[in-house]
Design a protein around this motif. Structure first.
Motif, PDB file in Angstrom:
ATOM      1  N   ASN A 194      11.780  19.390  49.319  1.00  0.00           N
ATOM      2  CA  ASN A 194      12.354  18.042  49.216  1.00  0.00           C
ATOM      3  C   ASN A 194      11.283  16.944  49.177  1.00  0.00           C
ATOM      4  O   ASN A 194      11.495  15.821  49.621  1.00  0.00           O
ATOM      5  CB  ASN A 194      13.285  17.785  50.409  1.00  0.00           C
ATOM      6  N   HIS A 195      10.139  17.297  48.612  1.00  0.00           N
ATOM      7  CA  HIS A 195       9.034  16.338  48.562  1.00  0.00           C
ATOM      8  C   HIS A 195       9.409  15.105  47.739  1.00  0.00           C
ATOM      9  O   HIS A 195       9.083  13.957  48.113  1.00  0.00           O
ATOM     10  CB  HIS A 195       7.796  17.008  47.974  1.00  0.00           C
ATOM     11  N   GLU A 196      10.098  15.312  46.622  1.00  0.00           N
ATOM     12  CA  GLU A 196      10.475  14.189  45.762  1.00  0.00           C
ATOM     13  C   GLU A 196      11.477  13.262  46.462  1.00  0.00           C
ATOM     14  O   GLU A 196      11.398  12.043  46.317  1.00  0.00           O
ATOM     15  CB  GLU A 196      11.067  14.708  44.443  1.00  0.00           C
ATOM     16  N   VAL A 197      12.391  13.856  47.211  1.00  0.00           N
ATOM     17  CA  VAL A 197      13.370  13.044  47.960  1.00  0.00           C
ATOM     18  C   VAL A 197      12.643  12.187  48.998  1.00  0.00           C
ATOM     19  O   VAL A 197      12.919  10.992  49.155  1.00  0.00           O
ATOM     20  CB  VAL A 197      14.403  13.954  48.660  1.00  0.00           C
ATOM     21  N   TYR A 198      11.696  12.795  49.677  1.00  0.00           N
ATOM     22  CA  TYR A 198      10.920  12.099  50.705  1.00  0.00           C
ATOM     23  C   TYR A 198      10.143  10.927  50.105  1.00  0.00           C
ATOM     24  O   TYR A 198      10.164   9.808  50.638  1.00  0.00           O
ATOM     25  CB  TYR A 198       9.966  13.090  51.369  1.00  0.00           C
ATOM     26  N   GLU A 199       9.474  11.179  48.975  1.00  0.00           N
ATOM     27  CA  GLU A 199       8.697  10.126  48.322  1.00  0.00           C
ATOM     28  C   GLU A 199       9.603   9.009  47.805  1.00  0.00           C
ATOM     29  O   GLU A 199       9.235   7.832  47.850  1.00  0.00           O
ATOM     30  CB  GLU A 199       7.870  10.709  47.170  1.00  0.00           C
ATOM     31  N   HIS A 200      10.786   9.390  47.340  1.00  0.00           N
ATOM     32  CA  HIS A 200      11.744   8.378  46.866  1.00  0.00           C
ATOM     33  C   HIS A 200      12.187   7.478  48.020  1.00  0.00           C
ATOM     34  O   HIS A 200      12.294   6.257  47.860  1.00  0.00           O
ATOM     35  CB  HIS A 200      12.960   9.065  46.241  1.00  0.00           C
TER      36      HIS A 200
END
Length: 589
Positions: A194-200
């Motif tokens: 969920n790296h992209e969710v975190y960065e978003h």
């Protein structure tokens, strides 16, 4: 209405205060409607156990209880101040008690044991004064009128949850645990797909638009610059309190923890510079200088009474002095750019706050509003915005201590006047007058020192909202793709600084100050125990990440964060193990 099994209501009576009799009558009438759903018990508070007459009076009440005359007998005692043995016997005769049994009970050792047990229950009840009431073991701190008591009985389950939460919040280690959980949550979220969710989430813009004015910042910036300014407001208030009244309030008390803090900042910085000399990361020397006070003191709390009180006080004062040093370093060396116009507006705001301070304006809301403007101007000026919190804390005026005795007498006079008017049959008065309520409100507010009251209100918000959010949005590191290299100068400088430099600097400067007789370490602190506390001070975490975020950009920032986490974890484990092994004897808290 009540849970299965009913409720146990315990009234802790005080023979020295007649209000207990009147309050008990009100309570008994209130509970009569609930029959067997509520168990009502009376216990008696003895302030001076060496007072023979008071002990005898309580024994007599218990003896009367054995003949179902407790209430009547208790009322005779408090209404007639009857404490001598002769009076107690007269009271028993007037109630037609079985005198032979009464006298036998009066001399019973079993009653003495019962009275001692009740005394222990009173001491552990959590009540701050007597007479008092507990509901299922939870102190009732509301009004003694019928409606308030019924409301408390009805929401007993919610009260138990609230009390349990309060107990959790008051546990010294809970703030550290909240930070650990937030960090673990961020690492799990990022490293399990969920790296992209975190960065978003970090980059999501938040702000407002008003006409042509648009002010929007990413969530990460709001947390790191705005919410952390509130954290620095709390730190500033704590520093001010320590300087004015605490361990830093005079030269003799402050000398050793301040010297230790200086050593705990200089040696880590020096080690970092040695590893990073003439590299692109040399300017990050401030990262290993910081101590996370919440983590350090929180982990000490886990060991409880094993840790000597003197060591807790010393490390607290050291951490406060360390925070002051970190604030100065951030202010002087880690700003981003500079815009003169906004800087001048910030200075103007500070002058207004200073003017209000000198005029002894004690309304905290005035300073919080101006502090908000100050934050905006400092942020736009290019300096580190969290400085607004510290500056606001220092400019909130300190009010002289209130005359508690005089204010208590003032409140008593107001109530006597109002009660007299309400009882007067010639008046139609049933409520306390607005003017009296206003005076009472101002009298109570006078007992609240502005800085101390604000600090108390901020503590939980900062420990359980601000810092966990900061930890969550700053420790979500993708470990598998970070390319972290333990052997690079940045990593070695931070790890060596926090893990080795901190305890070495604290112990070294403390030893040197003792030998030169510049300052004196408490006789209650052994150097091996101080070693454990000094290792815990190597937990940089929050403060180190604040400095690191100002000093570096990616990819160096990720390397710095991993090094901070690693060094802080090792420092925590090492410090706890040393303290556990060197504090086998339990100390009183």
């Amino acid at each position: 209405m009540f849970k299965k099994g009913g409720l146990e209501v315990v009234v802790f009576r005080d023979l020295e205060r007649n209000i207990s009799s009147k309050a008990s009558t009100t309570l008994k009438k209130t509970l009569e409607n609930y029959g067997n759903n509520i168990s009502l018990k009376y216990k008696y508070v003895i302030h001076d156990f060496s007072s023979h007459n008071q002990v005898l009076a309580v024994k007599a009440i218990h003896a009367a209880r054995n003949q179902n005359k407790e209430e009547d007998y208790y009322r005779l005692i408090v209404e007639n101040n009857g404490y001598t043995k002769e009076q107690l016997l007269v009271f028993a005769q007037s109630l037609r008690l079985n005198m032979s049994k009464f006298k036998e009970d009066l001399e019973s050792k079993e009653l003495i044991n019962k009275i001692k047990a009740d005394k222990k229950d009173a001491e552990s009840s959590g009540l701050s004064f007597y007479p008092g009431i507990t509901i299922n073991g939870i102190p009732y701190k509301g009004a003694w009128d019928k409606e308030s008591i019924i409301a408390a009985l009805k929401k007993n389950g919610a009260t138990q949850i609230r009390v349990a939460m309060q107990g959790l919040f008051q546990w010294g280690a809970s703030a550290a645990i909240a930070l650990i959980l937030a960090t673990i949550a961020a690492l799990l979220l990022v490293n399990f797909g969920n790296h992209e969710v975190y960065e978003h989430l970090k980059k999501f813009p938040l702000g407002f638009t008003y006409g042509n004015i648009n002010f929007s910042l990413p969530v990460e910036v709001w947390i790191n610059d705005f919410l952390m300014a509130i954290f620095f407001l709390l730190i500033g208030l704590e520093i001010k309190e320590e300087i004015l009244e605490g361990e830093l309030s005079n030269r003799k008390k402050a000398a050793m923890p301040v010297i230790a803090a200086i050593g705990g900042m200089l040696v880590p910085a020096l080690l970092y510079i040695i590893f990073n000399f003439e590299t692109d990361t040399a300017h990050g020397w401030g990262v290993p200088m910081a101590t996370d006070i919440a983590f350090t003191l929180g982990l000490m709390a886990i060991l409880g009474s094993r840790v000597p009180v003197a060591l807790k006080v010393f490390i607290s004062a050291l951490a406060i002095a360390d925070d002051l040093g970190a604030i100065l370093i951030i202010a002087l060396f880690y700003g981003h750019g500079f815009h003169l116009n906004f800087f001048l507006l910030a200075m103007a705001t500070l002058l207004i706050m200073y003017f209000f301070n000198r005029k002894k304006v004690f309304n905290v809301n005035v300073y919080l509003f101006l502090g908000l403007l100050l934050w905006f101007f400092i942020y736009k000026s290019g300096l580190h915005a969290t400085l607004a919190g510290v500056l606001t804390a220092f400019l909130i005026p300190v009010q002289g201590k209130a005359n508690l005795s005089l204010i208590a007498k003032q409140i008593a006079v107001i109530f006597q006047k109002e009660i007299g008017e309400i009882k007067n049959p010639e008046t139609d008065k049933s409520k306390i007058s607005p003017n009296s309520l206003l005076t009472l409100k101002r009298a109570i507010e006078r007992l609240r020192e502005p800085s101390e009251y604000l600090m108390h209100n901020l503590e939980r918000f900062v420990n359980f909202i601000v810092l966990p959010l900061f930890a969550f949005f700053n420790t979500g590191i993708l470990l598998t793709g970070s390319g972290y290299n333990f052997n690079q100068p940045l990593s070695l400088g931070i790890i060596a600084g926090l893990l080795i430099g901190k305890p070495l600097g604290i112990l070294g400067f403390t030893w040197l100050a003792s030998k030169l007789k510049i300052a004196k370490l408490s006789n209650d602190i052994r150097f091996r125990e101080l070693f454990g506390g000094a290792c815990l001070a190597g937990i940089g975490f929050t403060m180190s990440i604040v400095v690191g975020s100002s000093a570096f950009t990616e990819p160096a920032l990720t390397t710095a964060k991993i090094s901070i986490l690693l060094a802080s974890t090792l420092s925590a484990v090492l410090g706890l193990v040393i303290l556990y092994l060197t504090t086998k004897t339990k100390y009183s808290v």
